[in-house]
Design an enzyme around this catalytic site. Structure first.
Site, PDB file in Angstrom:
ATOM      1  N   HIS A  28       8.554  21.442  -3.486  1.00  0.00           N
ATOM      2  CA  HIS A  28       8.926  21.142  -4.865  1.00  0.00           C
ATOM      3  C   HIS A  28       8.109  21.987  -5.833  1.00  0.00           C
ATOM      4  CE1 HIS A  28      10.082  17.682  -2.432  1.00  0.00           C
ATOM      5  NE2 HIS A  28      10.903  17.292  -3.375  1.00  0.00           N
ATOM      6  N   HIS A 262      13.643  21.384  -8.904  1.00  0.00           N
ATOM      7  CA  HIS A 262      12.936  20.178  -8.474  1.00  0.00           C
ATOM      8  C   HIS A 262      12.475  20.243  -7.038  1.00  0.00           C
ATOM      9  CE1 HIS A 262      11.983  16.059  -7.524  1.00  0.00           C
ATOM     10  NE2 HIS A 262      12.115  15.710  -8.777  1.00  0.00           N
ATOM     11  N   GLU A 411       4.661  -9.132  -5.683  1.00  0.00           N
ATOM     12  CA  GLU A 411       4.166  -8.877  -4.331  1.00  0.00           C
ATOM     13  C   GLU A 411       3.982  -7.396  -4.060  1.00  0.00           C
ATOM     14  OE1 GLU A 411       6.984 -10.507  -5.010  1.00  0.00           O
ATOM     15  OE2 GLU A 411       6.517 -12.609  -4.611  1.00  0.00           O
ATOM     16  N   HIS A 473      13.367 -18.551   2.426  1.00  0.00           N
ATOM     17  CA  HIS A 473      11.905 -18.538   2.439  1.00  0.00           C
ATOM     18  C   HIS A 473      11.326 -18.575   3.849  1.00  0.00           C
ATOM     19  CE1 HIS A 473      12.512 -19.129  -1.782  1.00  0.00           C
ATOM     20  NE2 HIS A 473      11.245 -19.298  -2.043  1.00  0.00           N
TER      21      HIS A 473
END
Lengths: 671, 671
Positions: A28, A262, A411, A473
């Site tokens: 890149h 890019h 999280e 869960h």
């Protein structure tokens, strides 16, 4: 400093990078060419570092969050005098080089973290800034600012689009992490094309809403403007985002400002045109003007001097505050005190037992008494994860000495923040959530495993034993998924004493992460006259008991909450005259690390009648039971009901273990 | 409408919910009690739905993103007349009830999606709004607004903290999804305590920065203010967030406004006090005033009328636009046209071959010709993932008929958005990224699997064959991790023709998600005179060829890019006089779904000398090779180098396959 020298220095970054990408025919070039002036300004005017000692604790940290621009970082490291010879840059992206496609922590001197997966660098820097603030509050004294590092980063459009950076940015603003300073390479281009295709939010306003100090630099090649913005950022009490309007692939006449610059080499012709355009010699490749190199190499003297001053200050500090000084030294060295595990509890046999998450909470607190470097928290599940250290406040902007963290329902950021804390050093970080939500954290767990980062995950509610919250869960595939990650240790302790031992193993491990899988529900504390958990858990699997008089003809094995089932089933089968071995199997990784003799002693090849029991996906247990054994596992999602009902309905009962075991024996005698 | 009736109706939501939580002795009373007035206002004054036909395509959608408040939704469904009797509410969180701890799509009539894992509902609603906007643009005509549903949701602090909602919100604002309206239950409380502990960002300003229409309602119990805000939201062209300042556990005198009201029953005493406080009879439990019930049940007449009007309009539309009408009906019915696979290409044997990602791109375009419902895109990796449908524009606010999506670098949101698109119906959505970044998407993949949502994941760059980008971008554990998910089909095709067949299997599957693992690098197109990929891939594994004259004595099996290795190795071993079977094994899940006879025919039990080859973690292949076989796999992270170098260095060569196979045979003859 002439403008010419400065231009040369900046162009050196551009063309070292573009030449290396061209030579590798992969990589890149756009980011290094566009962000070269930002990087130049930061590295020559602000970044406090000593290329001769990449591990100097007083250094600032630099993160290239857009890791795909790795050649920018490698160029900076080479130019400022790190042990990264030009030959390594010429070997960019080749086997065994120190210059892989994306920066890898632990491989290349001066690379502070592994980046590439977008957003990780951004969020990890937040963890570094937290650790820095905590250590500074804990150890620094007026006149003795030893741990006052700045955390700098170059972040990209992709980083800002990723959710993990949003989570971390919100927390960083909340915590007012003033020493965190990110330069945003605002180039309006991503792989698909213009950011107008998908990313038109008002980034400045968004970060303002997070309580960040936001500045804009209209021309990302304007060294003085960047310099002033960094200076302002350093004095603002909030984390800083400096939006620098840049041009991807700057200088390449036909590709700059487009996605063509890019992710692929410019091509020989465009590279030539770019060099001509910016007044750079087309040949030789990897051209380095001597004055530019000398200018960068001033970092050696500056860095050496800075480190020497820091060392003097530290020495004076140690004289003035000997206990604190010794403690800081110990923590910087990553050494545990001799009695670090002295306060850990031992639990007597108890049929009712304790939830392993509760024991984990006790272990954390026992360890915390001896290990002030143990810090951590939960993603808004503290009452469930039992992660709180008593007698310490929460880490807040007012109380940065606090060892407890309210991470919020974030999280993924927790995983990255733990990485940043551990990378900063002098702390042992842990973070909690439900095991099922390890999914949210996984990309950061992978970075930890790949980078040998000793993060500790406190994953509670580790099966259908979670009960009424139901299948959303209840983890099913999660143990299997985590076990498949190289260099991640997964430990699912069977009872209170194994849980304590699991924490000991996790604390001792300094070259990779550890995931603890802990029960919501009570687990019987097993009779330790039969097998010493303290000695055996670290081996990953061990014989809990051989029931019956003769050599085992059947092996029952399990982890965690299912161990007591196989234990009871083995006892009952023995009462019917069978010779049955019950194996506690808390960790595949620890077991595989044992020698062949030990593994054979626990699981003798000749005993082919085997049953593994685990309230999760069975995938992988085949390794230990073979074609002739069986696995009692969860091959579907769970359900919402009280845990006891679920264990019965899904067959995790002593009776069903016995029935399955008999089936295994029967099919063997048939076969 | 008296104030008294309105209060009764709102309190009915509160106490049905609190009573059910108390009876279950598990659950979250705080959200239903705090958000009851919001829910009441939305459901009685705005939500267009017909409780007698939860599948009416013209309905609005309602998502309870904070799925832990499930009793609020169950109460609403019961009260408005869905087929959810009161007994089900009394059985909240019990085995086999229709009222699990968190709402589950497909289980409970009227539940539009599975929620609980925070952020998922928020982001999935964005997908629903995209699908609605796309279908409206494609089918609706002036006077015939058939697909103009609003997507409503109640979102919580936890939802707004999660990164996935940040990703989705940014995209929703960019796309100006005006029919998306979220009520934010701004109660200042999460499980750990006050949101001041971790979440002090300016939410209104943040959503303003995303280009959302943001309103505040100062009193979350003020029905008129909520009503006016929803009315304003419906006419604004941007997505709307209405911040309603609420009190968690409203009415419970000692627990309201605190985290004690969040995740556990109020307790009998506090529940009694709450009822007294709000003028509600303490007994009987599950009390429902007749007038309140009748008020809610007006939804039946209103909904029946609305559906009837919609059907009339659709009938008129079908007369006026018969082709379009028939097409919309077909798509709403989820039926494929008879010739849907007619344009799919067949590839001749070709040693050089094609990358399976390239073939996937061709398959997408061949399918797209016949399946206008096929829509999708990439998380900013379109040039790599090959996900673009030619001859269709991108979906933008100006061109919502576009079938291509620029999702941005937002993998997690992509997963959730695919779920929302599929749940909305009448589209078949796919989304692409690198296989390694399936990690970022995993929580949404799990929702798809659990909810039987037929999303299709185009995961390219499926091994170290990705090459120079290095270990951060090379999947290792990902195939194992995905295979461990119940109800997710993982298919890793070996060549061009298998890739086409994999797409066919994915399109046909309507009861769960499919992950396609595709190569970056070219794969030889195998000789199909030997085995017909078209007939066999759907079985998960099949005999590619039996080399040698006799019954096989050795089985070599592989998936994807490694199939050509085992094929060549088998041929060479046969030249040495061995009888060797080469098995192409693209999908464990499909193979396990075959009957025992087929599985035995492909992998006969008597042939114990087996070698599995896959350039990923070996975990689970033990199931097919047993103790006596072996696995050639990646048990470490990869490295940065050209793909060919990596395959050699890590042993994925014909020579090494042959060597490993001979080892397997040798150890058998020894044993």
């Amino acid at each position: 400093m002439t403008n010419n020298l400065q231009n040369n220095a900046i162009n050196a970054l551009r063309f070292l990078s573009a030449d290396a990408v061209q030579q590798a025919n992969s990589g890149h070039p756009g980011l290094p060419m566009g962000a070269a002036a930002m990087a130049y300004t930061l590295w020559t005017r602000h970044l406090r570092h000593n290329p001769r000692n990449p591990r100097w604790p007083g250094r600032d940290r630099f993160i290239l969050s857009g890791g795909h621009g790795s050649m920018l970082l490698y160029s900076l490291l080479h130019l400022t005098g790190y042990d990264l010879p030009l030959d390594q840059l010429k070997n960019f992206r080749q086997w065994d080089s120190l210059t892989p496609g994306h920066p890898e922590y632990g491989l290349t001197p001066g690379v502070e973290m592994t980046t590439g997966p977008l957003g990780q660098g951004f969020a990890t820097g937040v963890g570094m800034a937290i650790a820095g603030a905590h250590l500074s509050a804990t150890f620094d004294r007026p006149g003795f600012e030893l741990m006052d590092s700045y955390i700098y980063g170059i972040v990209t459009d992709g980083d800002l689009m990723e959710g993990v950076s949003a989570e971390a940015a919100s927390l960083a603003g909340h915590l007012s992490l003033g020493r965190l300073i990110y330069l945003y390479d605002d180039n309006h281009i991503s792989i698909d094309g213009s950011t107008d295709l998908a990313f038109t939010e008002d980034r400045a306003a968004r970060f303002g809403a997070y309580n960040w100090h936001v500045q804009k630099v209209a021309d990302g090649n304007d060294v003085e403007a960047i310099d002033q913005a960094i200076q302002a950022a350093k004095t603002d009490p909030r984390p800083s985002l400096i939006l620098c309007r840049t041009t991807i692939g700057f200088g390449a006449p036909n590709k700059q400002g487009t996605s063509k610059a890019h992710g692929e080499p410019l091509g020989e012709e465009e590279l030539k045109l770019a060099k001509e355009n910016l007044g750079w010699p087309v040949e030789p490749k990897f051209h380095l003007p001597e004055d530019a190199l000398a200018h960068y190499r001033e970092a050696l003297e500056r860095g050496g001097k800075a480190e020497a001053e820091w060392k003097d200050k530290f020495a004076a500090y140690q004289r003035l505050h000997p206990a604190q000084g010794a403690e800081l030294q110990r923590r910087l060295d990553g050494e545990l005190p001799g009695d670090w595990d002295a306060e850990l509890p031992v639990f007597p046999t108890d049929a009712k037992g304790l939830a392993s998450r509760v024991v984990s909470g006790k272990a954390i607190n026992a360890l915390a008494l001896k290990l002030p470097e143990l810090i951590g928290g939960s993603a808004d599940l503290e009452p469930s994860n039992k992660t709180w250290i008593a007698d310490s406040p929460a880490f807040t902007k007012e109380t940065p000495e606090g060892r407890n963290f309210h991470f919020g329902v974030r999280e993924h950021a927790v995983g990255a923040i733990l990485n940043g804390m551990a990378l900063f050093g002098a702390v042992i970080p842990y973070g909690g959530t439900f095991l099922v939500f390890s999914d949210y954290m996984k990309p950061a767990i992978r970075i930890a495993a790949l980078s040998h980062i000793p993060a500790i995950y406190v994953f509670t509610h580790d099966s259908i034993g979670l009960g009424e919250d139901g299948p959303t869960h209840q983890p099913i595939e999660h143990l299997a998924a985590l076990r498949a990650v190289p260099n991640l240790n997964v430990i699912r302790p069977a009872d209170a004493n194994e849980t304590v031992e699991a924490w000991k193993v996790a604390i001792r491990r300094r070259n990779g992460p550890t995931a603890l899988a802990l029960s919501r529900q009570n687990l019987p504390t097993l009779d330790r006259s039969l097998a010493d958990a303290a000695a055996e858990l670290a081996k990953g699997a061990y014989v809990l008991s051989d029931f019956g008089e003769g050599q085992p003809e059947l092996i029952l094995m399990a982890s965690g909450s299912e161990v007591s089932l196989v234990y009871q089933a083995a006892a009952k089968l023995a009462a019917e005259g069978l010779n049955v071995r019950a194996v506690s199997f808390p960790s595949w990784e620890l077991f595989e690390a044992q020698d062949e003799a030990y593994r054979e002693a626990v699981l003798p090849k000749r005993v082919r009648a085997r049953l593994a029991v685990e309230a999760g996906a069975g995938q992988g247990w085949e390794r230990y039971v073979g074609f002739e054994g069986d696995i009692l596992s969860m091959e579907r999602f769970g359900a919402s009901a009280p845990a006891k009902v679920l264990f019965e309905k899904f067959g995790f009962t002593v009776e069903n273990v016995i029935a399955k075991a008999k089936d295994v024996l029967a099919s063997r005698s048939e076969g």
